[in-house]
Design an enzyme around this catalytic site. Structure first.
Site, PDB file in Angstrom:
ATOM      1  N   ASP A   1       0.793  -1.230   0.000  1.00 45.00           N
ATOM      2  CA  ASP A   1       0.000   0.000   0.000  1.00 45.00           C
ATOM      3  C   ASP A   1       0.825   1.280   0.000  1.00 45.00           C
ATOM      4  O   ASP A   1       0.299   2.352  -0.279  1.00 45.00           O
ATOM      5  CB  ASP A   1      -0.928   0.034   1.225  1.00 45.00           C
TER       6      ASP A   1
ATOM      7  N   GLY B   1      26.749   0.099 -23.396  1.00 46.58           N
ATOM      8  CA  GLY B   1      27.974   0.732 -23.869  1.00 46.58           C
ATOM      9  C   GLY B   1      29.095   0.481 -22.875  1.00 46.58           C
ATOM     10  O   GLY B   1      29.364  -0.652 -22.498  1.00 46.58           O
TER      11      GLY B   1
ATOM     12  N   ARG C   1      26.191 -22.141 -20.233  1.00 43.08           N
ATOM     13  CA  ARG C   1      25.364 -21.648 -21.327  1.00 43.08           C
ATOM     14  C   ARG C   1      25.562 -20.135 -21.401  1.00 43.08           C
ATOM     15  O   ARG C   1      25.863 -19.490 -20.407  1.00 43.08           O
ATOM     16  CB  ARG C   1      23.880 -21.958 -21.088  1.00 43.08           C
TER      17      ARG C   1
END
Length: 776
Positions: free
Chosen positions: A171, A566, A646
């Site tokens: 809230d 960058g 990976r």
């Protein structure tokens, strides 16, 4: 990584947690990001040598006690918590803790485990209960002695209970903190639904979501509509339909009332619209959807920073230190006396109960007040006869790469400009479109629905103006442009400096000019934050979550992820903190083969334990030789037999997609502020029938600096800029990098000089130009 240096050793000596026990609990309603806070408390506590305990099911677990409810936490026990919604350690309402007898049981359970440091994550009720517990502590211990449950030595040893709070609540209704843990994530859920269908609950959420989605009407308890509001609302909806708007959004906050204290319900609003206008109307009540889902990047970073700060605060506290709440104001950690915050929060409710709505809005803080003013400025279009007539023309353009939130900024600029009586002109395709004459007047209705659109609807290019200043001056003269608003990244910054330089030759550029930073790279000098960076962080975090999840159930695996930016390592570093990365390679922090080898060894050691997945981020220009492919191959070779690898290059997906609530809100408010500044400057420099502004302070960048939105002459920012690498020379977020390393189990130096100092809530809720959008 390098061993702790002298600074780190001083840190360990001054903030040693050896022999101390810290317990963490979550209480009240759950909120996304609570798990990130728990994780940070546990790991920072272990890092400084303390014993850390989970208290499960909030105060109920503290009262019930037992091994299952109060359990020592290990480093591995908080793995994979960062991306989980809700609270893994549970949260429950506890009627028993409200009684003296219940608190006596809780005290006994804590003393049995030597716990005298509590970190409580919850709302004002939970924190008030914690403070009462602390005040009663010595008396509770005396009772336990009288009952023969503990001895006098225990009373001496555990004489003081130290409490630090963090506010976890969707809230955002706790005074003294810019943003509570869970609010940003709840806004994500609301905006997802509103974008998909387009109605919500809760005061702050209703207001900010109305800003973020461009709602037609918002009803909140702090702003009861006047008599006749029904007719005015229907007139506005009807006018919008006449202007070819096919969809209207009305947001109704929980507890909304009219000026006669009569509740306004969604069903009442629906019946009104159907009866008066005959529009097909649907009601969506979000309810607990707002609490669901994974935490946003903002909430993960906020919770991680606050969790670490909470541990430091506990270690620094003394018997005379009041219980405090840790929070972030702008980009700074602060500590506030808990009961001052609670009392201020209660004053807000008292003002609401007494129907003193203006007072309630002021007590809610500068941020809520600014949100309300901005919403009124943007949402309620004045009649032509009500508008001031300035005879000023303002041009707005986007420059550089597209960034999510640019369209929200343009919409805000156009509508605020029109409200101020100006004519607004849109320039397509940046400075290139400017010199080609791609300029046309843009009206109020033209920017309807722009807030949630990604990219740049005006078009944006990297072209700089220097070679085309003569033609741009011609266009300025032809359209009688009296001021410029440039929204963009580093090219926009360079372009504004080139226009400033051209003032000596062309009077057309002697007009007020202001830049609003918008770039995913967050590399603009003069601003800690840029529009678009939060959306990019969420894209990185979401992708990392999915990638890690893809390895669920497989053998140990390390993922190498390349981010944009960058030469600026903001996305890699802050994204790494949000995603729980083990390392993040950036240009600003040089690394060599020994660092790479150390990282591999660190991950290898972790993988031998219970940890199954590793995550390494690399900024695209971090090193020209240690490329993403090189790092992937190195990790693959050195990790052979322990883990496989990976790799993933995220690319331009970081620039795409709908803007996050943060970027919509930030873009809307900063652009509105820029327009009001332009209005002021045009009036100040209007002489003999024209605007003539040729001083440095009439060509500025508006940026978030620590706690404030500040206008800074661009010429003064030159010394702060590394023009070769297109980054600021000093970057605040570099201070966050040690947090990522600490939470990844590295022994590293951590500068505590920037940690929060005890302040007073009155100062904090009304800082000069403070804004929760800068709380990251």
């Amino acid at each position: 990584m390098a061993q702790p240096d002298n600074q780190s050793k001083r840190f360990f000596e001054s903030l040693s947690g050896a022999g101390k026990s810290i317990a963490v609990l979550t209480s009240g309603g759950d909120a996304q990001g609570m798990n990130a806070a728990v994780r940070a408390v546990v790991r920072m506590g272990i890092y400084v040598g303390a014993k850390v305990y989970f208290i499960r099911e909030g105060y109920q677990g503290m009262v019930d006690g037992g091994e299952e409810n109060i359990k020592e936490a290990s480093w591995e026990s908080v793995s994979s918590m960062l991306q989980m919604g809700g609270t893994v350690i549970g949260s429950a309402r506890c009627k028993e803790f409200r009684s003296h007898e219940g608190r006596l049981k809780a005290a006994h359970n804590l003393v049995q485990r030597g716990i005298t440091n509590l970190c409580v994550i919850g709302g004002d009720g939970s924190l008030t209960g914690a403070n009462l517990f602390r005040e009663e502590w010595s008396g509770l211990l005396e009772e336990l002695v009288q009952q023969g449950l503990i001895d006098e030595d225990a009373v001496q040893k555990y004489s003081a209970l130290h409490i630090v709070g963090m506010v976890g609540s969707i809230d955002n209704d706790f005074c003294g903190t810019d943003m509570t843990i869970g609010t940003d994530s709840a806004l994500h859920r609301i905006i997802e639904v509103v974008d998909a269908i387009m109605t919500t609950a809760q005061r702050y959420l209703a207001l900010v979501s109305a800003l973020a989605c461009g709602a037609d009407w918002v009803l909140i308890p702090e702003m009861p509509p006047e008599d006749g509001w029904e007719e005015k609302m229907c007139q506005k909806l009807s006018a919008n339909r006449a202007g070819m708007k096919r969809l209207n959004i009305i947001i109704v906050a929980e507890g909304a009332i009219d000026c006669n204290n009569k509740p306004i319900t969604t069903d009442h609003v629906k019946d009104l619209v159907v009866r008066c206008l005959g529009f097909d109307t649907r009601v969506t009540i979000l309810g607990h959807v707002q609490r669901g889902g994974t935490p946003s990047a903002f909430d993960r970073i906020l919770a991680s920073r606050m969790g670490v700060e909470a541990v430091i605060a506990l270690l620094e506290t003394t018997a005379n230190t009041p219980a405090c709440v840790v929070s972030l104001c702008g980009n700074q950690a602060v500590r506030l006396p808990l009961m001052e915050c609670v009392q201020m929060t209660q004053e807000v409710q008292k003002a609401m109960d007494e129907k003193k709505f203006e007072e309630a809005v002021k007590l809610r803080g500068r941020s809520f007040e600014n949100n309300l003013k901005t919403y009124k400025l943007l949402a309620h279009r004045k009649l032509e006869s009500e508008l001031p007539h300035s005879n000023f023309n303002i041009a707005v353009l986007n420059v550089g790469a597209p960034a999510a939130g640019m369209n929200a900024a343009v919409r805000s600029a156009v509508r605020v400009g029109i409200s101020e009586g100006h004519k607004m002109f849109a320039v397509n395709d940046g400075f290139e479109g400017f010199y080609k004459g791609q300029i046309k007047e843009i009206k109020w209705a033209d920017v309807g629905g722009w807030t949630g659109q990604g990219g740049s609807l005006l078009g944006t290019k990297r072209t700089l103006p220097a070679k085309h200043v003569e033609k741009i001056a011609e266009q300025m003269r032809a359209h009688n442009i009296n001021a410029l608003l440039v929204i963009g990244g580093f090219e926009a910054y360079l372009g504004l400096m080139e226009l400033l330089e051209a003032r000596g030759k062309y009077d057309e550029f002697c007009v007020p000019m202001v830049m609003v930073p918008a770039t995913v790279s967050n590399n603009v000098p003069g601003s800690d934050l840029s529009i678009g960076a939060d959306t990019a962080l969420n894209a990185i975090t979401d992708t990392c979550d999915r990638i890690k999840q893809s390895a669920s159930g497989t053998k140990r695996r390390v993922f190498i992820i390349e981010t944009m930016g960058g030469y600026c390592g903001y996305l890699a570093s802050v994204g790494g903190l949000a995603a729980g990365a083990d390392a993040a390679y950036i240009y600003e922090e040089p690394f060599d083969i020994r660092d790479l080898q150390s990282n591999v060894e660190h991950l290898t050691e972790k993988m031998k334990g219970a940890i199954q997945r590793g995550l390494v981020l690399r900024n695209e220009n971090s090193n020209e030789n240690y490329t993403t492919d090189f790092i992937y191959q190195l990790y693959s070779e050195e990790g052979r037999g322990v883990f496989d690898c990976r790799k993933n290059v995220l690319g331009h997906m970081q620039q795409g997609g709908a803007p996050s609530p943060f970027d919509r809100n930030f873009g809307t408010k900063i652009s509105a502020k820029a327009m009001l500044w332009l209005t002021k400057k045009m009036n100040e420099t209007f002489r003999q029938g024209r605007v003539f502004a040729n001083t440095e302070d009439t060509c500025c960048l508006l940026g978030m600096r620590r706690r404030a939105l500040v206008f800074q002459p661009v010429v003064q920012l030159k010394d702060e800029t590394d023009f070769v690498h297109r980054i600021p020379k000093e970057q605040w977020w570099l201070k966050l990098r040690p947090l990522m390393k600490i939470l990844a189990k590295y022994k590293t130096s951590y500068d505590v000089s920037d940690s929060g100092q005890l302040e007073h809530v009155v100062r904090n809720i009304q800082p000069k130009e403070s804004d929760p959008s800068g709380a990251m």
